[in-house]
Every structure is written in C-alpha cells, then in structure tokens.
Design an enzyme around this catalytic site. Structure first.
Site, PDB file in Angstrom:
ATOM      1  N   LYS A  74       0.873  -1.169  -0.018  1.00  0.00           N
ATOM      2  CA  LYS A  74      -0.075  -0.117   0.155  1.00  0.00           C
ATOM      3  C   LYS A  74       1.043   1.151   0.076  1.00  0.00           C
ATOM      4  O   LYS A  74       1.730   1.435   0.978  1.00  0.00           O
ATOM      5  CB  LYS A  74      -0.853  -0.123   1.200  1.00  0.00           C
ATOM      6  CG  LYS A  74      -1.723   1.312   1.402  1.00  0.00           C
ATOM      7  CD  LYS A  74      -2.587   1.140   2.761  1.00  0.00           C
ATOM      8  CE  LYS A  74      -3.331   2.339   2.870  1.00  0.00           C
ATOM      9  NZ  LYS A  74      -4.298   2.277   4.017  1.00  0.00           N
ATOM     10  N   ASN A 157       0.296  -2.533  -7.157  1.00  0.00           N
ATOM     11  CA  ASN A 157       0.371  -2.671  -5.597  1.00  0.00           C
ATOM     12  C   ASN A 157      -0.913  -3.401  -5.025  1.00  0.00           C
ATOM     13  O   ASN A 157      -1.943  -3.297  -5.775  1.00  0.00           O
ATOM     14  CB  ASN A 157       0.421  -1.083  -4.743  1.00  0.00           C
ATOM     15  CG  ASN A 157      -0.883  -0.382  -4.860  1.00  0.00           C
ATOM     16  OD1 ASN A 157      -1.085   0.287  -5.755  1.00  0.00           O
ATOM     17  ND2 ASN A 157      -1.676  -0.799  -3.908  1.00  0.00           N
ATOM     18  N   CYS A 158      -0.782  -3.914  -3.974  1.00  0.00           N
ATOM     19  CA  CYS A 158      -2.092  -4.350  -3.120  1.00  0.00           C
ATOM     20  C   CYS A 158      -1.733  -4.091  -1.723  1.00  0.00           C
ATOM     21  O   CYS A 158      -0.952  -3.187  -1.590  1.00  0.00           O
ATOM     22  CB  CYS A 158      -2.370  -6.013  -3.449  1.00  0.00           C
ATOM     23  SG  CYS A 158      -0.827  -6.909  -2.902  1.00  0.00           S
ATOM     24  N   GLN A 159      -2.455  -4.621  -0.635  1.00  0.00           N
ATOM     25  CA  GLN A 159      -2.171  -4.266   0.485  1.00  0.00           C
ATOM     26  C   GLN A 159      -0.631  -4.521   1.099  1.00  0.00           C
ATOM     27  O   GLN A 159      -0.135  -3.397   1.851  1.00  0.00           O
ATOM     28  CB  GLN A 159      -3.228  -5.266   1.349  1.00  0.00           C
ATOM     29  CG  GLN A 159      -3.071  -5.075   2.845  1.00  0.00           C
ATOM     30  CD  GLN A 159      -3.440  -3.514   3.317  1.00  0.00           C
ATOM     31  OE1 GLN A 159      -4.527  -2.972   2.887  1.00  0.00           O
ATOM     32  NE2 GLN A 159      -2.935  -2.860   4.128  1.00  0.00           N
ATOM     33  N   SER A 165      -1.201  -8.401  -6.116  1.00  0.00           N
ATOM     34  CA  SER A 165      -0.054  -7.693  -7.113  1.00  0.00           C
ATOM     35  C   SER A 165       1.062  -8.282  -7.467  1.00  0.00           C
ATOM     36  O   SER A 165       1.320  -8.152  -8.537  1.00  0.00           O
ATOM     37  CB  SER A 165       0.559  -6.111  -6.158  1.00  0.00           C
ATOM     38  OG  SER A 165       1.274  -6.794  -5.011  1.00  0.00           O
TER      39      SER A 165
END
Length: 278
Positions: A74, A157-159, A165
C-alpha cells in the site's frame, strides 16, 4: 595512635558474574557501534522503520521489470506521486487523494481510470478469493501499453505487495518474457523475496498460462501492445534511456540488472530466453 580497621567483607554472591569472555564481547560491541553507524536516510523521503519479518519492502517500491515497472505494498502519497500510472488490485485499499479526480473509460483495455493531475489510477477490486484469471490479459496489456509504448512509470500494488499484486506482476512476466508460471514466479521472487501468493492464486496463474497458450496457437504469445512496441523500435521503447518521470530515489535498477536486461533483449530478438535470464 593507629587504629585497626575491621576487615572488609565482600559477598561475592551479590556481585554480577562477568567472565573474561563477556568483557571482551562487550568491548567488541562498543567498538563496533562506534565504527559502523547507519547511513542517514535522504531528507526528501520519510525514514523507514527497522525491517522485520512482518514488513515487506522496507526500502520502498522494487523495480521488477527495468526501467519502469515496480511492485509494492500500500503506497503513501509521496510514493504515488513518483509514478505516472498506479494499478491497485486490493479491494480494501483506497486511494489517498482528497478528491475522486477525473474519470474516463479506457475502451482499448476496458478499464475505468481515475486521473489525479498527471497520475492515472486504476482500482481493481480483488480480494483473496476473486477469480481473476480472465481479467489478467487486459491488465497485462494495459501495463505493457503504458510502460513500453508510452514510456510511463508504472506501480502495481495491493495491501502487502505479497499476493494479488505479485500475481499480476507474474502474469506480466509470463506473457512478456514467454515464461511458464514457475519460471515467472522465480523471476519475480528473485527481485522481490517477499512475494508468496497462496495456492488458489497460483492455480489461477496456471489457468492464465493455458489461456496464453490457447491464444498463441498461431505463434509466440505477446499482447498487441508488445507487438506494436517491437515493430516501432524494440530497443528504444522496451528499454528507454530516459524514463517518462524522474527516477524513484528509493530503489533504482542496479548496473547488473541493466546488463542482464541487455542480454534479455538480445535473446528475445533471437526467439529464446536463456536459463540465466529467467
């Protein structure tokens, strides 16, 4: 005249036991801390906390496909502002902008885009149970088009930058370098050791591999964006000398990576990928 003093009694049980070895070790640690002090973080970027097993990407985004495709968790606002295109594939992660920006529909890739100043932001609402195999191809094509044809700096991106991602990045490498799931996974893992998609996501990548092979029955599989890039100027567009934006100071491709991708360019032009490159 002289007065005898009472004998001094020392109770050794009350004193800490310090061996000669411990004293030497303490002296070594003290001298080591004086000689080796951590390098200061550049003032333009926030100081990162000490890396630990629960914190991936302690030094910021990692360049997976030089010079301009990065993987991260993130992102903060300063990091987002270092990129031209941000693809967020975490349903629960919201953008940090104060407004919703300007919206438009990318009919070429069938995606909804939000625009904040110069930044194009794509939010894909994946969770860990989403069946996304059929969505991968348009996202891979979108990444290739922006990074390779338009020469933009792209962040995926992801968390945590570990599963969702990573899957999109692996899918991009599969199609771009013509690698199977296992080799593409190792390629990304070598550059970002924190990745670790669960087996459900790996199975979806295997499904995507079958989709790629089915679509490439007439020849080597590559997206239309990649084919157009190659037709124009493979060397200049795939590996431009000057990125669209300023280089991200947090992480920059190393000299060894640059030379490695020079070899990749040559092997791709000959139609094969060497084991060292994968």
């Amino acid at each position: 005249m002289s007065q005898k003093l009472p004998p001094l009694k020392i109770y050794t049980s009350q004193l800490p036991l310090v061996s000669h070895k411990n004293m030497l070790e303490n002296e070594e640690e003290a001298s080591h801390s004086q000689l080796f002090t951590p390098c200061p973080v550049p003032p333009s970027f926030p100081k990162a906390s000490k890396p630990n097993s629960n914190q991936p990407y302690p030094n910021g985004p990692v360049c997976i496909y030089p010079p301009n495709i990065y993987l991260y968790a993130k992102p903060t606002m300063p990091i987002i502002q270092s990129f031209d295109v941000v693809i967020n594939v975490a349903k629960e992660v919201l953008h940090p902008f104060r407004t919703d920006g300007r919206h438009y529909r990318d009919s070429k890739h069938n995606l909804d885009i939000q625009v904040f100043d110069h930044i194009e932001y794509v939010h894909i609402h994946w969770d860990h149970d989403t069946q996304f195999a059929l969505e991968l191809d348009k996202l891979v094509s979108f990444v290739a088009y922006n990074a390779m044809q338009l020469n933009k700096k792209v962040l995926i991106n992801c968390q945590m930058g570990i599963s969702r991602s990573a899957c999109l990045m692996i899918a991009f490498i599969m199609k771009t370098l013509n690698l199977n799931v296992s080799d593409a996974y190792e390629y990304v893992k070598e550059r970002s050791p924190w990745i670790g998609p669960n087996m459900s996501l790996i199975f979806q990548l295997s499904e995507y591999q079958q989709i790629i092979r089915k679509n490439s029955s007439q020849g080597p599989y590559q997206s239309s964006s990649l084919k157009q890039s190659k037709r124009k100027s493979e060397g200049n567009l795939l590996f431009p000398e000057k990125p669209h934006s300023a280089q991200l100071p947090l992480v920059s491709p190393s000299t060894s990576e640059s030379s490695m991708f020079t070899n990749l360019r040559r092997t791709r032009s000959s139609g094969s990928i060497s084991n060292d490159a994968s």
